[in-house]
Write an enzyme that holds these catalytic residues in place. Structure first.
Site, PDB file in Angstrom:
ATOM      1  N   HIS A  20       0.857  -1.200   0.000  1.00  0.00           N
ATOM      2  CA  HIS A  20       0.000   0.000   0.000  1.00  0.00           C
ATOM      3  C   HIS A  20       0.888   1.243   0.000  1.00  0.00           C
ATOM      4  CE1 HIS A  20      -4.133   1.674   1.091  1.00  0.00           C
ATOM      5  NE2 HIS A  20      -3.352   2.736   0.964  1.00  0.00           N
ATOM      6  N   HIS A  22       1.223   4.977  -2.220  1.00  0.00           N
ATOM      7  CA  HIS A  22       0.696   5.882  -3.258  1.00  0.00           C
ATOM      8  C   HIS A  22       1.852   6.613  -3.931  1.00  0.00           C
ATOM      9  CE1 HIS A  22      -3.653   5.666  -2.215  1.00  0.00           C
ATOM     10  NE2 HIS A  22      -3.169   5.320  -1.037  1.00  0.00           N
ATOM     11  N   ASP A  24       1.634   9.262  -5.693  1.00  0.00           N
ATOM     12  CA  ASP A  24       1.468  10.707  -5.506  1.00  0.00           C
ATOM     13  C   ASP A  24       1.669  11.122  -4.046  1.00  0.00           C
ATOM     14  OD1 ASP A  24      -0.859   9.138  -5.254  1.00  0.00           O
ATOM     15  OD2 ASP A  24      -2.177  10.871  -5.418  1.00  0.00           O
ATOM     16  N   GLY A 181      -9.574   8.041  -2.333  1.00  0.00           N
ATOM     17  CA  GLY A 181     -10.334   9.280  -2.131  1.00  0.00           C
ATOM     18  C   GLY A 181     -11.131   9.201  -0.844  1.00  0.00           C
ATOM     19  N   HIS A 208      -9.802   0.565  -0.336  1.00  0.00           N
ATOM     20  CA  HIS A 208      -9.625   1.377   0.875  1.00  0.00           C
ATOM     21  C   HIS A 208     -10.920   1.297   1.687  1.00  0.00           C
ATOM     22  CE1 HIS A 208      -6.244   3.595  -1.033  1.00  0.00           C
ATOM     23  NE2 HIS A 208      -5.974   4.054   0.174  1.00  0.00           N
ATOM     24  N   GLU A 211     -10.856   2.999   7.224  1.00  0.00           N
ATOM     25  CA  GLU A 211      -9.837   3.989   7.602  1.00  0.00           C
ATOM     26  C   GLU A 211     -10.551   5.153   8.294  1.00  0.00           C
ATOM     27  OE1 GLU A 211      -7.973   6.038   4.341  1.00  0.00           O
ATOM     28  OE2 GLU A 211      -6.286   6.712   5.570  1.00  0.00           O
ATOM     29  N   ASP A 299       1.765   3.969   3.032  1.00  0.00           N
ATOM     30  CA  ASP A 299       0.715   4.818   2.488  1.00  0.00           C
ATOM     31  C   ASP A 299       1.357   5.974   1.707  1.00  0.00           C
ATOM     32  OD1 ASP A 299      -1.947   5.213   1.941  1.00  0.00           O
ATOM     33  OD2 ASP A 299      -2.441   6.163   3.849  1.00  0.00           O
TER      34      ASP A 299
HETATM   35 ZN    ZN Z   1      -4.028   4.693   0.829  1.00  0.00          ZN
END
Ligand code: ZN
Length: 363
Positions: A20, A22, A24, A181, A208, A211, A299
């Site tokens: 996991h 990202h 970005d 998102g 996701h 969370e 993350d």
């Molecule tokens: Zn994430």
């Protein structure tokens, strides 16, 4: 007996698997400064350390919605094939330097179209960047293998289209799918058609869930949509009753534990979004001890100012985790990877197990 926690350096020397991550959320500050200069976009700071501090502080607000705002700056730097490739290559090199031997990196192609790229170009340039990163990491003495996960944005209406994009690029660098998102208000089952499509295409996906939202979101991801892994998933702890003797697991928690549905846990990120108050009170240790298939992830390395060996170091400090826990979470991640089974076996039997056996012997 409480032993000294394992240090970053010790953990860096061990092979790790990241599921996991990202793209970005993992840019080098200097790269962001370089690209922002090229495209004429002002940043909150012009010096790498100050910019890194700004990202960490802005992400520390305690709200997922605010946390997501920091991505406006990073996504703006991922709008050309050259920039996509550079960012992907650098992420792979940075993970490899931290001892990661297999990583799945995710990103949302629909957010990268503001300067004229097509969805296919976003995927192709990113995959090319990953391959270049693997090559450069190998030159620097670190072997790493990578795959990409495409994310549809759950608050938008292109999830099915991105699922089709993932299927079109499978076996060409794309190994899975996800939705990202804001979670609250956008339950996974809103995108059921996309997940039904992926199931019929036999394309693996994670979602996701659990969370910023709770059990309904996890139930939707697993029961309605059929997710094979859960991004975060830490709120599954709400389905565990500790009021009596020991822990009583509800049906959903039992199902997730028994079906070995991996939880892609990201401890530091959870502190920033309010999913947990501190590492010491984070449910990751509890979930691990109860037999869930726990994996440990970054993350967003930039926003959380972290890396994989730091995440394990924090768990070693807080919960006395030693090589056996780190080895088990790494094997968990390799078992849950969206990689062909024979390749997972090689990773586990020939890379991970021997390395940890040697570390445990020398401990
Ligand atoms: Zn994430």
């Amino acid at each position: 007996m409480i032993s000294a926690p394992l240090s970053h350096d010790e953990i860096r020397s061990a092979p790790k698997v990241v599921l996991h991550e990202h793209l970005d959320g993992g840019l080098r500050p200097q790269t962001l400064i370089d690209i922002a200069g090229e495209i004429g976009r002002p940043l909150p700071a012009d010096e790498p350390q100050a910019l890194a501090d700004w990202f960490f502080d802005a992400a520390n607000s305690g709200s997922l919605e605010r946390y997501l705002e920091t991505f406006a700056h990073t996504v703006a730097a991922m709008q050309t094939p050259e920039h996509c490739a550079r960012i992907a290559s650098e992420a792979v090199q940075d993970l490899a330097a931290d001892g990661v031997v297999y990583a799945e990196l995710r990103y949302a192609p629909e957010q990268q179209l503001t300067r004229g790229m097509s969805l296919d170009e976003v995927v192709e340039s990113t995959v090319a960047g990953l391959a270049e990163g693997e090559r450069l990491a190998a030159e620097a003495g670190h072997t790493i293998q990578t795959g990409t996960i495409l994310c549809g944005m759950r608050q938008a209406n292109r999830v099915k289209e991105i699922a089709e994009l993932a299927v079109a690029h499978r076996d060409k660098g794309v190994v899975g799918f996800d939705i990202a998102g804001p979670e609250r208000g956008f339950l996974p089952q809103k995108h059921l058609a996309a997940f039904e499509y992926l199931r019929r295409e036999c394309m693996p996906f994670t979602i996701h869930a659990g969370e910023s939202d709770g059990l309904d979101s996890i139930l939707g991801a697993v029961a309605d949509c059929g997710a094979q892994r859960i991004g975060h998933g830490v709120r599954i702890t709400d389905d565990i009753d500790r009021s009596g003797f020991g822990a009583q697991l509800g049906r959903l928690a039992t199902y997730i534990r028994d079906r070995r549905i991996a939880l892609e846990v990201c401890p530091s990120s959870n502190l920033q979004t309010g999913a947990a108050d501190s590492i010491a009170t984070h449910p990751v240790n509890d979930l691990y001890r109860l037999g869930f298939r726990v994996t440990v992830n970054n993350d967003n390395r930039l926003m959380s100012r972290t890396h994989t060996s730091r995440e394990f170091h924090l768990l070693s400090e807080a919960f006395d985790w030693s090589w056996s826990e780190i080895a088990n979470c790494t094997v968990n991640a390799a078992e849950a990877a969206f990689l062909p089974y024979p390749e997972r076996r090689v990773l586990i039997d020939e890379v991970i197990r021997p390395a940890y056996a040697a570390l445990e012997r020398s401990a």
